[in-house]
Design a protein around this motif. Structure first.
Motif, PDB file in Angstrom:
ATOM      1  N   CYS A  48       8.455  -3.117   1.091  1.00 42.53           N
ATOM      2  CA  CYS A  48       7.451  -3.930   1.790  1.00 42.53           C
ATOM      3  C   CYS A  48       6.548  -3.049   2.640  1.00 42.53           C
ATOM      4  N   ARG A  49       7.125  -2.059   3.314  1.00 45.80           N
ATOM      5  CA  ARG A  49       6.322  -1.144   4.115  1.00 45.80           C
ATOM      6  C   ARG A  49       5.367  -0.327   3.246  1.00 45.80           C
ATOM      7  N   ARG A  50       5.857   0.073   2.070  1.00 41.72           N
ATOM      8  CA  ARG A  50       4.984   0.810   1.153  1.00 41.72           C
ATOM      9  C   ARG A  50       3.838  -0.072   0.679  1.00 41.72           C
ATOM     10  N   ALA A  51       4.150  -1.320   0.357  1.00 41.32           N
ATOM     11  CA  ALA A  51       3.095  -2.252  -0.051  1.00 41.32           C
ATOM     12  C   ALA A  51       2.061  -2.414   1.064  1.00 41.32           C
ATOM     13  N   GLU A  52       2.547  -2.538   2.281  1.00 37.84           N
ATOM     14  CA  GLU A  52       1.634  -2.662   3.421  1.00 37.84           C
ATOM     15  C   GLU A  52       0.722  -1.453   3.527  1.00 37.84           C
ATOM     16  N   ARG A  53       1.285  -0.256   3.355  1.00 39.47           N
ATOM     17  CA  ARG A  53       0.462   0.959   3.441  1.00 39.47           C
ATOM     18  C   ARG A  53      -0.614   0.970   2.364  1.00 39.47           C
ATOM     19  N   HIS A  54      -0.259   0.565   1.143  1.00 39.77           N
ATOM     20  CA  HIS A  54      -1.247   0.561   0.072  1.00 39.77           C
ATOM     21  C   HIS A  54      -2.316  -0.506   0.296  1.00 39.77           C
ATOM     22  N   VAL A  55      -1.940  -1.632   0.874  1.00 34.83           N
ATOM     23  CA  VAL A  55      -2.945  -2.663   1.171  1.00 34.83           C
ATOM     24  C   VAL A  55      -3.905  -2.154   2.252  1.00 34.83           C
ATOM     25  N   VAL A  56      -3.373  -1.450   3.248  1.00 33.39           N
ATOM     26  CA  VAL A  56      -4.240  -0.865   4.280  1.00 33.39           C
ATOM     27  C   VAL A  56      -5.199   0.136   3.649  1.00 33.39           C
ATOM     28  N   THR A  57      -4.694   0.970   2.728  1.00 28.47           N
ATOM     29  CA  THR A  57      -5.563   1.918   2.033  1.00 28.47           C
ATOM     30  C   THR A  57      -6.648   1.181   1.252  1.00 28.47           C
ATOM     31  N   LEU A  58      -6.264   0.131   0.552  1.00 30.32           N
ATOM     32  CA  LEU A  58      -7.237  -0.657  -0.206  1.00 30.32           C
ATOM     33  C   LEU A  58      -8.292  -1.254   0.712  1.00 30.32           C
TER      34      LEU A  58
END
Length: 200
Positions: free
Chosen positions: A136-146
């Motif tokens: 979930c934290r990794r997904a959050e990081r990728h959404v922030v990057t997006l």
């Protein structure tokens, strides 16, 4: 309808709205992480049900449904980014993030206050919830990057941020209800580490 379409054989995939991007595009990474998280929660749910924790499992089924909504929206470029509006893309239910916060608060009433970091693990359900938290934290990081290169609704970052907190809390709760103690992290003293002391 066939599972394989062969349209992605050259390393591209289609987004909702018709655009095609490389399969390693940050948008694909973001909703791919959400898909991975959803699958991990499916494993956690199985273990929780096997442990007789049907209440936690049922609540997480609702989270899995949320994650399909999150993924669908992340896979749909906004109009500002060249996408098309679609009535088929669902919205997150109003107040859903607040519901996660309420679930965290209720769970914490059953738990001892945290006095140290705890090692991920314990019962089967708790172990998979800890693993799901990291995805979930990794997904959050990728959404922030997006969000730095495309229009992304702030609710998706908020939802994933709150969900990771919930998964950590539920992992502790699953252990408690299974009669398994959390294991506190016991760091080696700096001096012992410098002297090459063997871990205990």
């Amino acid at each position: 309808m066939k599972i394989y379409t062969k349209t992605g054989d050259r390393g591209e995939t289609g987004l909702f709205g018709g655009q095609r991007v490389a399969k390693d595009h940050v948008r694909v990474a973001a909703y791919g992480d959400v898909d991975e998280l959803n699958s991990l929660l499916g494993v956690a749910v199985w273990h929780l049900e096997a442990d007789g924790q049907a209440e936690l499992a049922a609540g997480l089924r609702g989270v899995q449904s949320d994650l399909f909504t999150v993924g669908a929206n992340l896979a749909t470029p906004s109009v500002e980014d060249g996408g098309r509006e679609s009535p088929w893309i669902p919205a997150l239910a109003p107040g859903r993030i607040e519901e996660l916060e309420g679930w965290i608060d209720a769970a914490e009433t059953e738990l001892e206050p945290l006095k140290s970091f705890v090692l991920p693990g314990g019962s089967g359900g708790a172990s998979y919830l800890h693993l799901a938290r990291t995805v979930c934290r990794r997904a959050e990081r990728h959404v922030v990057t997006l969000s730095r290169e495309a229009h992304v609704g702030p609710e998706w970052v908020r939802y994933l941020n709150r969900l990771s907190d919930l998964l950590f809390t539920l992992a502790r709760l699953a252990n408690r209800r299974a009669g398994v103690d959390d294991v506190p992290w016991m760091p080696n003293p700096r001096g012992a580490a410098e002297e090459g002391a063997a871990p205990r």
